[in-house]
Design an enzyme around this catalytic site. Sequence first.
Site, PDB file in Angstrom:
ATOM      1  CG  ASP A 200      -1.864   1.109   1.312  1.00 22.90           C
ATOM      2  OD1 ASP A 200      -2.877   1.018   0.609  1.00 22.90           O
ATOM      3  OD2 ASP A 200      -1.640   2.102   2.043  1.00 22.90           O
ATOM      4  CD  GLU A 241      14.536 -14.634   3.707  1.00 23.27           C
ATOM      5  OE1 GLU A 241      13.580 -15.074   4.382  1.00 23.27           O
ATOM      6  OE2 GLU A 241      15.207 -13.637   4.040  1.00 23.27           O
TER       7      GLU A 241
END
Length: 523
Positions: A200, A241
């Site tokens: 956002d 990751e």
Amino acid sequence: MSTESEWWKSAVIYQVYPRSFADSNGDGVGDIGGIRARLGHLRDLGVDAIWMSPWYPSPMADAGYDVADFRDIDPVFGSLAEAEALIAEAHAMGIRLIVDIVPNHISSEHPWFKAALASPTAPERDYFWFRPGKDGNMPTNWSGEFGGTTWTQVPDGDWYLHLFTPEQPDLNWEHPVVREEFENILRFWFDRGVDGIRIDSAALLFKDPALPEVTDGAPHPFHDLDAVHDVYRAWRLVADEYEDRALIGEVWMPEVERFTNYLRPDELHAAFNFDFLGCAWDPALMRVCIDRTLEAHAAVGAPATWVLSNHDVTRHVTRYGRADTTFSFDNNLDGTPVDLELGTRRARAAALLSLSLPGSAYVYQGEELGLWENENIGVDAIQDPMYARRGHTRDGCRVPLPWSADEPPFDFTTGEPWLPQPAEWKDRTVQAQTGDPSSMLELYRQAISVRSAEPGLHAPEMAWIPMNTDVLAYTRGPDFACVLNLSAHPIALPAGSTPLLLSGPLEDGGLLPPDTAAWLRIP
Ligand code: NOJ
């Protein structure tokens, strides 16, 4: 779910606004139970992923964009266990899930802010922008993103910064604890299997510590500061990751080159194309927008995105039905005339446009039903905090979905919907449209299905077909074309072509009417 990696490059992503999707407990507000019960609608529509607007614990000062705890679910929406069940059920249907993270600000009810308020010497003060006033006044005269001032004074005399409402204090992204906390929040959701993060207000995080006023020609003090890119580089490492996770930025930026800085190979995977969303229904402007988008994204190797609506802007059926078709979030409070038939015709054509350009496409809940803005919410029922600060409301595009039955609440809830639905939506329910080949819903279903099956629509590029300048026509691959007639007259389709899908019927003689689009097999 396809196992093909880099799904975000071509996905159809459906935005669920949880308050308004479906309510399972009769309180008039949508919830996770409602979404789980209606997941079949999204499977039948054929979308690849869902983006959930915020569902975290929140005082709802900004409909959930004021988050009090990023690691839980607001009781109005359900529980963390239900969220996990939804993720699993969506995955089982082949649908990925994206959550919404709000890094620029948190709720004034978040424990950090409460601790910061408790004492001027609390370490948490440094997580925010607390400053003494200037000559007894607020530190700057910045105007907020919803209008109004951006500082609120606390009893000990200091002021804190909030680019949105006072209930949304801005975080200080220079602080390592803030950075670390958000990286761990990303891991928290990735560990629960979510496939992506929508970020956002992604360009607002950093502020010039000198707090200069906003001045023409000078660097902006809080929009698009360079330091923000370090944060997204770090977030990219976190995403990497895991396997196949995407970061998608909400970046409002008029300069497309600065916009695509966010999409460099070590930053975000994608960002919403607000240039396209805001573009007027005008062939020359749309052509420029498409070219600029594709060129700028190609320069950084990122996929383009195509967005027509979201929970912040006037629904495009309404926008396209006005004389001025550009971007707006004014909910038409001034009563600008709207031709809904025209708007709907254009929205149908726009669906075929946005679903056939190279890149990923976003569908805002209800756009597949052809919903228009509810312009008759009534001032007393308005809930959007923007209205108090700016006189605009976004509530008209946030109205609960009509599922079935002939009158409100259209099986959205057994109670009273949190915003009123127009009685005229009885023809727009999922039930009313299902099986009607002329409905918006069946158009979206077919378009998404053709999109996935059609090899041309997987081709990396598009090429313009030279036609009348008021017509947008392009090929994807050797034998697929899209033609959108933006002229005032019916036009002939390219010689030898056969329609695969039409946004509206052809005229006598096989001519494509104005404001109509065709997907074609071409020789
Ligand atoms: C953008 C969101 O889309 C909007 O709904 C919200 O009000 C602001 N950011 C503040 O979080």
